[in-house]
Design a protein around this motif. Sequence first.
Motif, PDB file in Angstrom:
ATOM      1  N   PRO A 204       0.744  -1.099  -0.096  1.00  0.00           N
ATOM      2  CA  PRO A 204       0.015   0.020   0.069  1.00  0.00           C
ATOM      3  C   PRO A 204       0.945   1.498   0.013  1.00  0.00           C
ATOM      4  O   PRO A 204       0.303   2.301  -0.182  1.00  0.00           O
ATOM      5  N   GLY A 205       2.169   1.193   0.335  1.00  0.00           N
ATOM      6  CA  GLY A 205       3.067   2.384   0.299  1.00  0.00           C
ATOM      7  C   GLY A 205       2.958   2.935   1.716  1.00  0.00           C
ATOM      8  O   GLY A 205       3.842   3.924   1.723  1.00  0.00           O
ATOM      9  N   SER A 206       2.165   2.379   2.547  1.00  0.00           N
ATOM     10  CA  SER A 206       2.241   3.098   3.860  1.00  0.00           C
ATOM     11  C   SER A 206       1.589   2.165   4.843  1.00  0.00           C
ATOM     12  O   SER A 206       1.273   1.115   4.690  1.00  0.00           O
ATOM     13  N   SER A 207       1.720   2.671   6.012  1.00  0.00           N
ATOM     14  CA  SER A 207       1.184   1.949   7.213  1.00  0.00           C
ATOM     15  C   SER A 207      -0.348   2.081   7.308  1.00  0.00           C
ATOM     16  O   SER A 207      -1.067   1.922   8.482  1.00  0.00           O
ATOM     17  N   ASP A 208      -1.034   2.637   6.207  1.00  0.00           N
ATOM     18  CA  ASP A 208      -2.635   3.022   6.426  1.00  0.00           C
ATOM     19  C   ASP A 208      -3.420   1.663   6.445  1.00  0.00           C
ATOM     20  O   ASP A 208      -3.874   1.010   5.195  1.00  0.00           O
ATOM     21  N   LEU A 209      -3.777   1.280   7.451  1.00  0.00           N
ATOM     22  CA  LEU A 209      -4.705   0.023   7.681  1.00  0.00           C
ATOM     23  C   LEU A 209      -6.050   0.213   7.228  1.00  0.00           C
ATOM     24  O   LEU A 209      -6.561  -0.765   6.473  1.00  0.00           O
ATOM     25  N   HIS A 210      -6.454   1.386   7.059  1.00  0.00           N
ATOM     26  CA  HIS A 210      -8.062   1.661   6.550  1.00  0.00           C
ATOM     27  C   HIS A 210      -7.777   1.297   4.960  1.00  0.00           C
ATOM     28  O   HIS A 210      -9.048   0.751   4.702  1.00  0.00           O
ATOM     29  N   ALA A 211      -6.934   1.778   4.331  1.00  0.00           N
ATOM     30  CA  ALA A 211      -6.751   1.625   2.943  1.00  0.00           C
ATOM     31  C   ALA A 211      -6.681   0.347   2.694  1.00  0.00           C
ATOM     32  O   ALA A 211      -7.181  -0.283   1.817  1.00  0.00           O
ATOM     33  N   PHE A 212      -5.852  -0.419   3.342  1.00  0.00           N
ATOM     34  CA  PHE A 212      -5.615  -1.890   2.960  1.00  0.00           C
ATOM     35  C   PHE A 212      -6.830  -2.550   3.223  1.00  0.00           C
ATOM     36  O   PHE A 212      -7.116  -3.346   2.621  1.00  0.00           O
TER      37      PHE A 212
END
Length: 220
Positions: free
Chosen positions: A196-204
């Motif tokens: 995802p390119g970051s630790s954005d849990l919601h996006a995942f």
Amino acid sequence: MDYQEKLKVLDEELMSFYQYCQQVGFSEAEMDVICAPLVSSLRKSFFKKVIKYIIIVLTFVAFAYGLCQVDSVSLHFSAVGRLLMIKLLPFWDWTAMFYESCLVSNPFYGEYQLTEEDCVSCEALEQVDRLGSVAYEHLLDSYLNRDAPLIVMDAMESWPVMNTDNFWFDNITQLYLQDEKLVDTVPCILTTNLRPGSSDLHAFLKRINSPKIDKWFVHW
């Protein structure tokens, strides 16, 4: 007579005594013997002051440590410490040390860089073994030590939450997307093959709901 005047009088008396000893003709060794009680007294006074200061410092450190064990106080200390470190940035850039994984240089350690070939071993898996009632020795020798993936089917049967109707994948996803306490959760390190390119849990979590994605893994 104030403190400074007393010191001045004492200094004059000592100088007078020293000059008298020189006039009489005492040697350095004899003067050391004569002044031994005074020197001993001064040393004892000095050591008493040092011990006193050490006790004060240790008491302060112990008191501060005790305060840090209180969650609310520890939180405030941490916040103040971070603000102070931010204020120090114009004078001392400590960010390099903050992001450094090891502060001590190890000549025998070489940083390993992942390659695309390293990812193939996991992404190319077509099947993952599913086991139940597996012995720890078998799990360790056949899978963990070989970095081989598997699913232990009965690993969570002893969890109390498994005896309720509140634990399944969709429910967990909704909790992280809607719960007031979990909605702002930011994982320290989120690892997944979806990149995802970051630790954005919601996006995942939103991304894995897509029917185009049928193979994925994640842990944090």
